[in-house]
Design a protein around this motif. Structure first.
Motif, PDB file in Angstrom:
ATOM      1  N   THR A 141       0.852   3.075  -3.214  1.00  0.00           N
ATOM      2  CA  THR A 141       0.318   4.530  -2.816  1.00  0.00           C
ATOM      3  C   THR A 141       1.392   5.817  -4.191  1.00  0.00           C
ATOM      4  OG1 THR A 141      -1.040   3.539  -1.336  1.00  0.00           O
ATOM      5  CG2 THR A 141      -0.649   6.366  -1.974  1.00  0.00           C
ATOM      6  N   ASP A 144      -7.875   5.986  -3.994  1.00  0.00           N
ATOM      7  CA  ASP A 144      -9.056   5.415  -2.883  1.00  0.00           C
ATOM      8  C   ASP A 144      -9.406   4.060  -3.553  1.00  0.00           C
ATOM      9  OD1 ASP A 144      -9.017   7.131  -0.863  1.00  0.00           O
ATOM     10  OD2 ASP A 144     -11.623   7.826  -1.902  1.00  0.00           O
ATOM     11  N   GLY A 152      -6.307   1.417  -2.527  1.00  0.00           N
ATOM     12  CA  GLY A 152      -6.826   0.748  -0.856  1.00  0.00           C
ATOM     13  C   GLY A 152      -7.892   0.192  -1.439  1.00  0.00           C
ATOM     14  N   ALA A 204       0.882  -0.988   0.128  1.00  0.00           N
ATOM     15  CA  ALA A 204      -0.056   0.189   0.037  1.00  0.00           C
ATOM     16  C   ALA A 204       1.446   1.042   0.132  1.00  0.00           C
ATOM     17  CB  ALA A 204      -0.991   0.079   1.074  1.00  0.00           C
ATOM     18  N   HIS A 239      -6.664  -4.040   0.277  1.00  0.00           N
ATOM     19  CA  HIS A 239      -7.768  -4.344   1.232  1.00  0.00           C
ATOM     20  C   HIS A 239      -7.855  -5.325   0.793  1.00  0.00           C
ATOM     21  CE1 HIS A 239      -7.675  -3.685   5.456  1.00  0.00           C
ATOM     22  NE2 HIS A 239      -9.596  -3.742   5.494  1.00  0.00           N
TER      23      HIS A 239
END
Lengths: 236, 236
Positions: free
Chosen positions: A110, A216, A219, A106, A223
């Motif tokens: 990111t 987003d 993410g 992440a 996840h």
DNA sequence: TCGCAAAGATTGTCAGACAATCTGACAATC
DNA sequence: GATTGTCAGATTGTCTGACAATCTTTGCGA
């Protein structure tokens, strides 16, 4: 570990007469390490399998010191663990390490996505190409292993957007750990979900300049992947 | 390289009768690697110095295979480079790698700082402690080496805010490279600026919950450090 | 002065060996 | 019956010595 050898391609159309020349790294220890990685990634070696030095060395036709160096590489990459006087064995992925690997992904990915507007055109093209290859592989009904590999290549491409060789190298390391997990999980039932849609959406967001939404989306994707992995890991 | 050994403390008050037991890792190769790292960090070995295997092995009183394993560790950490059939030599820091290391630091430390609100109280305390130690060392007029080390410890603490062992391990790796650069730069004139003010300001911002400003502050701090390093590196 | 071959040095790899340590089983002791 | 001591086998950690492949340097000749 060799952090992306080739760098400067010959000037486009020039086409030097030497193209398919890579002269397999003559280092014996590298070749041994490659073979071990391959065996691990293909699920031939189950988690926790002890890698006995004498047996392996003999089996591969190399000396014990050479094999030991290769094992040290595997350990440094997190694909195996060494316990003093107890030897090296294939790493056993636990939920905690999967969570940690996801955290690292992440952070690294990111960072790459956020850097999309400032990334080199080459890095952006690499992401598009990786996605294209993945979709092509999905359409062609490739093996689950190839799908996994191409899928992870997309994520490596995202990290590549940072333009930092070290970050890419770190990403390669955690991706290797992830490949180990996937290999173990899919040892029996070998299925790889089609995730082309999610990635395509991510790329569309990037192309349109909506970085925040892309972050987003990434993410959520990571996840979800983390949860799915841990769930399946707990089944064993 | 040992990624934070201790993890689970015994349940608070329980206090198993065995607490202060760590029994130094007796591995010869680890001790050799430690000694080599120390020599590099203290500037005893100049950049580019070839590390001849026979000479070093004899000098350290170990066999050549053992020394080779230690060298492999150094290479994996980026403190030395190996060229085929030409041996291992102390890495020579170039501006490009300094820039890359700074990029990595920015990504990792920013991730930590952003996670301040969700970090464990223990991780936050570690940052405060590291800053306190640094300020104490400044006040006590410690050696430039100790100042450098404590300074970098603060930044490692920031990465620790992520709670990710792998991210911390990666940070340790790039910090080691940075220590090499600092050692080379300060080989002659050994000065370490007092940067307590900047760090204290950063911590104040975090304590007050102003994360975004803290991230900006960190960015400026790192950028300044990067420029200063490269400038001094170019002087050689 | 420049290019090239021989010599020396250094690494990559191997074979064999030995001590230290771990594992597991079995006997001795409380 | 459970813990401890002891032993044999297996495995790792490390050493010594060696040899081929390769790099570097020296020295020679044009």
């Amino acid at each position: 570990m060799p952090p992306a050898e080739h760098v400067s391609d010959p000037p486009a159309t020039a086409g030097s007469p030497f193209d398919g020349l890579s002269l397999e790294h003559s280092s014996t220890v590298e070749r041994v390490a490659d073979e071990l990685r391959r065996a691990v990634f293909e699920g031939e070696l189950e988690s926790g399998t002890p890698l006995r030095e004498v047996a392996l060395a003999e089996s591969l036709g190399v000396s014990r010191p050479t094999l030991r160096e290769a094992l040290a590489l595997l350990v440094a990459e997190g694909l195996a663990t060494r316990e003093p006087h107890r030897g090296v064995s294939v790493a056993i992925p636990d939920p905690e390490s999967v969570r940690d690997v996801s955290t690292v992904r992440a952070v690294l990915e990111t960072a790459g996505v956020r850097n999309w507007p400032h990334a080199t055109e080459e890095a952006r093209a690499a992401v598009r190409r990786a996605l294209g290859d993945y979709e092509a592989a999905v359409a062609a009904g490739a093996t689950y292993q190839e799908l996994n590999q191409r899928h992870l290549a997309i994520h490596l491409g995202l990290v590549g957007l940072t333009g930092s060789p070290r970050l890419v190298s770190m990403a390669e390391s955690v991706v290797a750990e992830l490949r180990l997990v996937l290999a173990q999980i899919d040892r029996v039932r070998r299925n790889a979900r089609d995730q082309a849609g999610s990635h395509h959406h991510l790329l569309d967001l990037l192309e349109s300049g909506d970085i925040d939404t892309a972050v987003d989306e990434l993410g959520h994707h990571l996840h979800g992947a983390e949860d799915a992995l841990i769930e399946r890991l707990d089944l064993d």
